[in-house]
Design a protein around this motif. Sequence first.
Motif, PDB file in Angstrom:
ATOM      1  N   UNK A   1      -3.729 -19.657   6.881  1.00 49.29           N
ATOM      2  CA  UNK A   1      -3.661 -19.545   8.335  1.00 49.29           C
ATOM      3  C   UNK A   1      -5.076 -19.694   8.888  1.00 49.29           C
ATOM      4  N   UNK A   2      -5.362 -20.875   9.383  1.00 51.07           N
ATOM      5  CA  UNK A   2      -6.721 -21.179   9.835  1.00 51.07           C
ATOM      6  C   UNK A   2      -7.103 -20.335  11.044  1.00 51.07           C
TER       7      UNK A   2
ATOM      8  N   UNK B   1     -13.752 -17.303  13.615  1.00 51.92           N
ATOM      9  CA  UNK B   1     -14.444 -16.262  14.382  1.00 51.92           C
ATOM     10  C   UNK B   1     -15.568 -16.945  15.161  1.00 51.92           C
ATOM     11  N   UNK B   2     -15.434 -16.961  16.468  1.00 51.62           N
ATOM     12  CA  UNK B   2     -16.404 -17.627  17.347  1.00 51.62           C
ATOM     13  C   UNK B   2     -16.521 -19.099  16.975  1.00 51.62           C
ATOM     14  N   UNK B   3     -17.663 -19.519  16.450  1.00 46.24           N
ATOM     15  CA  UNK B   3     -17.881 -20.928  16.106  1.00 46.24           C
ATOM     16  C   UNK B   3     -17.790 -21.189  14.609  1.00 46.24           C
ATOM     17  N   UNK B   4     -17.345 -20.203  13.830  1.00 40.26           N
ATOM     18  CA  UNK B   4     -17.334 -20.309  12.370  1.00 40.26           C
ATOM     19  C   UNK B   4     -15.896 -20.272  11.857  1.00 40.26           C
TER      20      UNK B   4
ATOM     21  N   UNK C   1     -11.834 -26.727  18.830  1.00 40.54           N
ATOM     22  CA  UNK C   1     -12.960 -27.579  19.231  1.00 40.54           C
ATOM     23  C   UNK C   1     -14.286 -26.841  19.231  1.00 40.54           C
ATOM     24  N   UNK C   2     -14.247 -25.507  19.270  1.00 42.93           N
ATOM     25  CA  UNK C   2     -15.508 -24.760  19.307  1.00 42.93           C
ATOM     26  C   UNK C   2     -16.121 -24.571  17.925  1.00 42.93           C
ATOM     27  N   UNK C   3     -15.395 -24.934  16.848  1.00 39.01           N
ATOM     28  CA  UNK C   3     -15.882 -24.723  15.483  1.00 39.01           C
ATOM     29  C   UNK C   3     -16.981 -25.728  15.174  1.00 39.01           C
ATOM     30  N   UNK C   4     -18.164 -25.212  14.835  1.00 45.43           N
ATOM     31  CA  UNK C   4     -19.291 -26.049  14.416  1.00 45.43           C
ATOM     32  C   UNK C   4     -19.804 -25.675  13.022  1.00 45.43           C
ATOM     33  N   UNK C   5     -19.297 -24.562  12.461  1.00 41.01           N
ATOM     34  CA  UNK C   5     -19.696 -24.114  11.125  1.00 41.01           C
ATOM     35  C   UNK C   5     -18.432 -24.011  10.283  1.00 41.01           C
ATOM     36  N   UNK C   6     -18.404 -24.754   9.165  1.00 40.83           N
ATOM     37  CA  UNK C   6     -17.231 -24.788   8.289  1.00 40.83           C
ATOM     38  C   UNK C   6     -17.650 -24.429   6.877  1.00 40.83           C
TER      39      UNK C   6
END
Length: 329
Positions: A16-17, A22-25, A45-50
């Motif tokens: 479950x993604x 959490x925030x941008x992570x 769309x706010x995810x910048x850290x994977x």
Amino acid sequence: MPKAGENKEKAKVKVNVKERVVDETCDLSLSELSDIPLREIASFKRVTVLDLSSNRLVSLGKNFPTLTRLVRLDLSKNQIRFLPEDFGQLEQLRHLDLYNNCLEHLPLSFGQLRRLRYLDLKGNPLTPAWEKIVGRCSTLKDCQQAAKNTVSICANYKPEFLERERLAAQQMAGSGDANSGQSNGGGGDTGSKQGKSTKPNNKKAKAKKLAGAGDNELTIKAVSVGGSAAGVAGSGAKTSQKNQKKKKEASWLNMLSRAALSSLMTFLVLFIINVLIIYMIMFKNPDIADKLVEYIPHQYRDWILTKTEIFRLHVTDWISEFRTPPEEH
């Protein structure tokens, strides 16, 4: 049979993604993933850290470069054998961790990752040419230097050498298939003859390998030499710019000093001229002085006349003292 079923169940593990964002992570580490849920990740769309570390990934998939907003990507401790050819579409990427995977080479689209500042490739079976480019990656500085080297060399890599590498790889694959077919087919005598005939082919293949490696090393050396020459030229340009700035500052100081001297000289000359004019008007031509007084406003006339009279008395006293001999004093 039960082992195969277990493997299938593990391969179909779903996460479950939404719960992992959490925030941008987005943290999907230690999830036993063999496939990346790209649609679910792209929906945020706010995810910048994977973080996809410590999974069972073998490849990233063709559509992975569509995640163009990623700034930090962690793919460490997987089994990734190759990256997509259009991996360079992740132009916003600044931090890439590929520690402990199965990569032998990198795609040349890395030349598009102009913002990459960190690259860790420890624990990968890289080819000798790529090992020279990447380095050890044992410290933070090493990883930063690895990012610079890979991006610059991939950006300056020429397609001619790519075609040579592909042709060499195809020839190697063809010679390997031919040798395996010849060794499997035929009887004892023919097999021994074919075995003898394959030896020179193996020698030729080794020679081609060495030639390809030599071409790669030569291209890398040429690029590195160009980079060093560019660095020397850049340092020379910086020193020349500094010298020009110093010269400009010195010229400005000279101009200011000259302007100050000229202004002082003009002030002194004008002051002397005004004193002479006042003296000539007050003592030699009193009629002109009276006419000038009429043009002075009534509010300031008395004050100006008193001041001028005091000034005249002082001047006359000074002149009289100057003209009288010292005996009379």
